[in-house]
Design an enzyme around this catalytic site. Structure first.
Site, PDB file in Angstrom:
ATOM      1  N   LEU A 146       0.801  -1.219   0.000  1.00 46.23           N
ATOM      2  CA  LEU A 146       0.000   0.000   0.000  1.00 46.23           C
ATOM      3  C   LEU A 146       0.837   1.274   0.000  1.00 46.23           C
ATOM      4  CD1 LEU A 146      -2.707  -1.440   2.320  1.00 46.23           C
ATOM      5  CD2 LEU A 146      -3.196  -0.426   0.092  1.00 46.23           C
ATOM      6  N   ASN A 158      -7.935   1.391   6.274  1.00 42.64           N
ATOM      7  CA  ASN A 158      -7.541   1.042   7.635  1.00 42.64           C
ATOM      8  C   ASN A 158      -6.029   1.003   7.846  1.00 42.64           C
ATOM      9  OD1 ASN A 158      -7.779  -0.520  10.351  1.00 42.64           O
ATOM     10  ND2 ASN A 158      -6.668  -1.946   9.029  1.00 42.64           N
ATOM     11  N   ASN A 175       2.241   3.358  13.164  1.00 45.01           N
ATOM     12  CA  ASN A 175       2.853   4.426  13.956  1.00 45.01           C
ATOM     13  C   ASN A 175       4.350   4.135  14.026  1.00 45.01           C
ATOM     14  OD1 ASN A 175       3.535   6.401  15.780  1.00 45.01           O
ATOM     15  ND2 ASN A 175       1.808   6.024  17.140  1.00 45.01           N
ATOM     16  N   SER A 218      -6.694   8.452  13.936  1.00 50.13           N
ATOM     17  CA  SER A 218      -6.045   8.259  15.234  1.00 50.13           C
ATOM     18  C   SER A 218      -6.057   9.564  16.017  1.00 50.13           C
ATOM     19  CB  SER A 218      -4.593   7.810  15.039  1.00 50.13           C
ATOM     20  OG  SER A 218      -3.864   7.903  16.248  1.00 50.13           O
ATOM     21  N   TYR A 257       3.611   9.955  11.084  1.00 50.96           N
ATOM     22  CA  TYR A 257       2.303   9.386  11.410  1.00 50.96           C
ATOM     23  C   TYR A 257       1.325  10.481  11.811  1.00 50.96           C
ATOM     24  CZ  TYR A 257      -1.066   6.147  13.548  1.00 50.96           C
ATOM     25  OH  TYR A 257      -2.198   5.433  13.866  1.00 50.96           O
ATOM     26  N   LYS A 313      -2.096  11.256   9.816  1.00 51.48           N
ATOM     27  CA  LYS A 313      -3.416  11.112  10.414  1.00 51.48           C
ATOM     28  C   LYS A 313      -4.173  12.439  10.453  1.00 51.48           C
ATOM     29  CE  LYS A 313      -3.672   6.742  10.938  1.00 51.48           C
ATOM     30  NZ  LYS A 313      -4.609   5.981  10.087  1.00 51.48           N
ATOM     31  N   ALA A 347      -8.179   5.885  19.909  1.00 49.75           N
ATOM     32  CA  ALA A 347      -7.143   6.315  20.860  1.00 49.75           C
ATOM     33  C   ALA A 347      -6.403   5.091  21.373  1.00 49.75           C
ATOM     34  CB  ALA A 347      -7.765   7.131  21.991  1.00 49.75           C
ATOM     35  N   THR A 366      -4.837  -4.014  21.227  1.00 51.29           N
ATOM     36  CA  THR A 366      -4.563  -4.862  20.077  1.00 51.29           C
ATOM     37  C   THR A 366      -3.314  -5.692  20.346  1.00 51.29           C
ATOM     38  OG1 THR A 366      -3.181  -3.166  19.080  1.00 51.29           O
ATOM     39  CG2 THR A 366      -5.544  -3.128  18.519  1.00 51.29           C
TER      40      THR A 366
END
Length: 263
Positions: A67, A93, A97, A143, A156, A160, A187, A191
């Site tokens: 991507l 999606n 970071n 984000s 990043y 964002k 936030a 994960t």
């Protein structure tokens, strides 16, 4: 609630992460609603997810794509269009970071923009004919870093912030076509990558407790499932008059008064 997503073609970028990652969780939630997830990612893990979904009787595919490369994104969009003829929703999606801060090389900063921002533009640009045909919609995963900054991650943060700008720009551009454009702002979400980060730093458990203590609603992190649920509602016709919005799914972490956080 039936969200009406059955047989809808939904493209999700960066969705071949490990089990429990946000993209993978969105894909599984889509499958549970009877939608047709299309996984666009560079990780070969996507082939296994494709096989799993097809064994469930879902006509899903994995389109291996770097991507950070617009030419590969264009080819991916064309392949999706040839197979399905339409795209009912695009969920941008992908995001890393990557810590490209002020001390990073220009090459690393530009790569961060390429992956985290330019991919959103390229994916939307090349998928747009198929989105238009379906009168579909676009959902960008944002984000808090784009609003608050974080330190040490200029690429990043800039990306964002740009994603939020594109979200409203596209809502304006596409309103005459009846195409909605929205963003989900995340936030602190628990994960697998967050778990890995916590385990990699000194006093990780103490750091985790300090973070969760600052999340007003429940003093806990947002789950990937909660994020996926909001994503699915937002792309569905149940949210048919919502466009140009930034929907923050964070337990009040970014916007609520810190006075809530008394002992």
């Amino acid at each position: 609630m039936d969200l009406g997503l059955k047989d809808k073609v939904v493209v999700v970028t960066g969705a071949a992460g490990v089990k429990g990652s946000i993209g993978e969780t969105i894909v599984q939630s889509l499958a549970n609603e009877g939608a047709i997830p299309v996984i666009v990612c560079r990780n070969d893990r996507g082939y296994g997810y494709e096989e799993e979904l097809q064994k469930r009787g879902i006509d899903a595919i994995f389109v291996k794509t770097d991507l950070s490369k617009p030419d590969e994104i264009k080819a991916a969009a064309e392949r999706i269009g040839e197979k399905y003829g339409r795209i009912d929703a695009l969920i941008n999606n992908v995001g890393v970071n990557d810590g490209a801060g002020l001390d990073a090389s220009m090459k690393d900063f530009m790569y961060s923009l390429q992956l985290n921002l330019v991919s959103f533009f390229a994916m939307t640009k090349y998928c747009l004919p198929y989105i238009t045909k379906a009168k579909g919609n676009i959902l960008n995963i944002g984000s808090k870093v784009g609003l608050t900054g974080q330190g040490g991650t200029s690429g990043y943060a800039a990306s964002k912030g740009g994603v939020l700008g594109l979200t409203r720009e596209w809502a304006v551009d596409l309103i005459k076509e009846g195409i909605r454009s929205n963003a989900i702002i995340i936030a602190e979400s628990w994960t697998p990558s967050y778990d890995t980060w916590i385990k990699s730093i000194p006093n990780g458990e103490e750091k985790l407790k300090a973070i969760t203590k600052k999340i007003p609603l429940g003093n806990r992190m947002t789950t990937p499932e909660e994020i996926a649920d909001v994503c699915l509602f937002t792309i569905s016709e149940k949210s048919s008059h919502t466009t140009g919005q930034f929907i923050t799914v964070d337990g009040g972490y970014v916007h609520l008064d810190r006075a809530l956080l008394t002992e």
